[in-house]
Design a protein around this motif. Sequence first.
Motif, short mmCIF file in Angstrom:
data_model
loop_
_atom_site.label_atom_id
_atom_site.label_comp_id
_atom_site.label_asym_id
_atom_site.label_seq_id
_atom_site.Cartn_x
_atom_site.Cartn_y
_atom_site.Cartn_z
N LEU A 1 0.86 -1.18 0.00
CA LEU A 1 0.00 0.00 0.00
C LEU A 1 0.90 1.23 0.00
N GLN A 2 0.82 2.04 -1.06
CA GLN A 2 1.73 3.16 -1.18
C GLN A 2 1.01 4.42 -1.63
N VAL A 3 1.74 5.55 -1.49
CA VAL A 3 1.20 6.87 -1.76
C VAL A 3 1.54 7.29 -3.19
N VAL A 4 0.57 7.83 -3.93
CA VAL A 4 0.81 8.31 -5.30
C VAL A 4 0.73 9.83 -5.39
N GLN A 5 0.24 10.48 -4.33
CA GLN A 5 0.20 11.93 -4.25
C GLN A 5 0.57 12.35 -2.83
N PRO A 6 1.20 13.49 -2.63
CA PRO A 6 1.55 13.93 -1.27
C PRO A 6 0.29 14.11 -0.41
N ILE A 7 0.40 13.73 0.87
CA ILE A 7 -0.71 13.86 1.82
C ILE A 7 -0.19 14.59 3.05
N GLN A 8 -0.86 15.66 3.43
CA GLN A 8 -0.44 16.45 4.58
C GLN A 8 -0.64 15.66 5.88
N LYS A 9 0.07 16.07 6.93
CA LYS A 9 0.02 15.39 8.22
C LYS A 9 -1.42 15.32 8.77
N HIS A 10 -1.80 14.13 9.26
CA HIS A 10 -3.10 13.86 9.90
C HIS A 10 -4.28 14.00 8.94
N LYS A 11 -4.02 14.05 7.64
CA LYS A 11 -5.12 14.16 6.68
C LYS A 11 -5.60 12.80 6.20
N LEU A 12 -4.78 11.78 6.36
CA LEU A 12 -5.17 10.43 6.00
C LEU A 12 -5.55 9.67 7.26
N MET B 1 2.91 6.08 10.14
CA MET B 1 1.53 6.05 10.61
C MET B 1 1.53 5.90 12.13
N GLU B 2 0.45 6.34 12.77
CA GLU B 2 0.32 6.22 14.23
C GLU B 2 -1.11 5.85 14.59
N VAL B 3 -1.28 5.33 15.82
CA VAL B 3 -2.59 4.91 16.30
C VAL B 3 -3.19 6.00 17.17
N PHE B 4 -4.48 6.25 17.01
CA PHE B 4 -5.22 7.08 17.96
C PHE B 4 -6.58 6.46 18.18
N TRP B 5 -7.12 6.62 19.37
CA TRP B 5 -8.36 5.95 19.77
C TRP B 5 -9.54 6.90 19.59
N ALA B 6 -10.66 6.34 19.12
CA ALA B 6 -11.85 7.16 18.88
C ALA B 6 -13.09 6.32 19.15
N HIS B 7 -14.19 7.00 19.43
CA HIS B 7 -15.48 6.33 19.60
C HIS B 7 -16.55 7.15 18.92
N GLY B 8 -17.66 6.50 18.62
CA GLY B 8 -18.78 7.19 18.00
C GLY B 8 -19.80 7.62 19.03
N PHE C 1 -12.16 2.43 19.36
CA PHE C 1 -11.51 1.78 18.24
C PHE C 1 -10.13 2.40 17.99
N PRO C 2 -9.12 1.56 17.65
CA PRO C 2 -7.80 2.09 17.29
C PRO C 2 -7.77 2.47 15.80
N LEU C 3 -7.77 3.76 15.51
CA LEU C 3 -7.69 4.25 14.13
C LEU C 3 -6.25 4.58 13.79
N LEU C 4 -5.96 4.67 12.49
CA LEU C 4 -4.63 5.01 12.03
C LEU C 4 -4.66 6.36 11.30
N ARG C 5 -3.59 7.14 11.46
CA ARG C 5 -3.44 8.39 10.72
C ARG C 5 -1.95 8.61 10.43
N ASN C 6 -1.69 9.41 9.41
CA ASN C 6 -0.28 9.65 9.07
C ASN C 6 0.34 10.61 10.08
N ALA C 7 1.44 10.19 10.67
CA ALA C 7 2.10 10.97 11.72
C ALA C 7 2.89 12.14 11.17
#
Length: 640
Positions: free
Chosen positions: A493-504, A576-583, A590-596
């Motif tokens: 799984l790789q990136v084809v366009q630049p992605i700003q921090k915490h946007k993914l 990537m890093e883990v952060f926890w979230a709930h609805g 749930f442990p979600l992932l975002r780009n660090a």
Amino acid sequence: MVTTMKLPPLAVGVHPSNRDGCGVNPSDVHELIDNISGVGWVDSSAWPLCGSHTNYALRLIVQEVAHEGGALTQDGKLSLSLVQKHDQAFYKAATTGITFKVLNKEVARQWPDLLPMIQQYGNASLQKQEHELQMLCRLHALYVAQQAKGGAVSFAEIKRKALQSRPPCAAAVPALYSFVLKASGGSTGELLKETERFVRQRCSSARSLGADLWEVLAHEPKGFASSGSLALFRHAMVKLAYSSKKMGKAECKKMFSHDIKRDVVTADALMNELRSLARHHADPSTPQVFIAQGLTDQMLASFAIKLRLPDEKLYESFDEICHDFVLVLRHMTGQPVPSRWEAGLKEEEKAKVKESDSQATLRELKEDGTFKDPAKVLAEMGFPVGSHIRRKSDKTEAVITEVVEDNVKVSIDGGFFKVSIKDIMNGMWATFTPRPEREVLQDLAQYATSQSWNYEASLTAAKITLELEDLSKKYKQDQWHALELQLKPGKVLQVVQPIQKHKLILAPTTSKVMFKWEGVPAAGVKVETDWEDACSFFLLADSKLPGDDEPEDPKDCSFCPYFSVEKTSKEDESNMEVFWAHGRDSTLRFPLLRNARKLETGERLMIWREKVSQAVEPLAAASPAKRPAPEGGRAKKRSK
């Protein structure tokens, strides 16, 4: 008004209003000792103004009390010398004390609301946040204080003040408030204090019941008002819920079932009667009587709702439970406490009680060391003639018919055989109660599928799926266009366009939600729930990608990038890093992932996971080592 001084741990106590009257939790203090032992003592993190648990941890070390496991114990007790070797700073704090900020007593006199404010600030800032029972005590105190001012009591105002410290049990406050009004025991709150003390002594503060369970405990259905508040029974159910992880919402609902209403009312009345009996013959506040009373409450409640607790004695009547409590009182006080329930016991139960009260007898031996009366010895061990026994090795079942010298004559399927007394005494056989030839199951409503643990777990799994749907909508897939999945030669799984921090942001969306009562699956993402250790819930990848040769309908496919993020044991490779979230449901996290950091074109998505090295057992030599060649002979030939 504020003085700084260094005080040894034994010179510092606990304020009566600490944690709204809940005081110090012994289990938490022992856990704190292990935590400090693991990370090391830091003077700047001691919280000396509102650190009662920390100070008590130091007191236990100074007094070298009993403590389970850990690097600081010797012979089952904390050791000052081991603490000194392990952590010099921890040892110094325990022996010489820590620096406290001490408030002048005039502060509390002139500003009585200041100490509770400091306490609430500490509860909100420290790791051990406010417990549900602490919130119960606070709600009761706020109600009594507002009532004393006269006029109507405002729940909105009480709620506002109670939630100033941002407790984790905020969602349960309406149900907790209702419970306080119905079952606190009046303005003194004696029942609340009793339950809080019982739970604190036996349970960790990490145990939480949740808003749904408190709503059931505070519920008052139609038709039960004539039976009174059932306050004692409600508190017994609270003790059960905190003590047993098998006590859930479905079990609590049973207390309001019309089929067992009479048993619930009876149990509540018996709890009150046993309290009066204890007050008349002993001091019910002493630890032994207090714990015995709380355990008896649990047994009466569990018997009323027909819940069999694991590792507990199986009772057949309320009389047996109450009479056992009387026997405990007799043993503790040495007084002939009367028991009106003894008459209601079955004859075989009376015989057991009489036998347990009798003195043990000397075992007479023959000259060769064998027993003179082996039948009597076996009976004392619980193997009288007529007992049904089962061999542990192969589950062979038999009935003891006679004891002959060193052997026991047993009946197996109509035939007679001999069993060595030594085998029975060495634990190779065990007694059991045979099942009746005809067994009838009654009161089928209590076994309804909707009340089973598996059904409750499946409902939680369904909630998890709905929560995942909400999370996938909240964290949209608008950045997926910047990703691609390489299928060959390997999935990447790789990136084809630049992605700003915490946007993914990637959520573990899947249709495969698994729950397990024991163990963990080989692969899966764990979801945090309020089931704690009773049941674990996992999310499994359900990817189905289009084939190379035959294109498929996208509806037939399924893919979630979350499960394709690579694992790396090198922290500098991780992006990537883990952060926890709930609805909507705060009990599910749930442990979600975002780009660090910002992702550049061509980068592979990677998350750091600590590599666990497994101990490898050395291989044993297949043949003995060769002996060195003697001097001369072959050795001389080699030298030539």
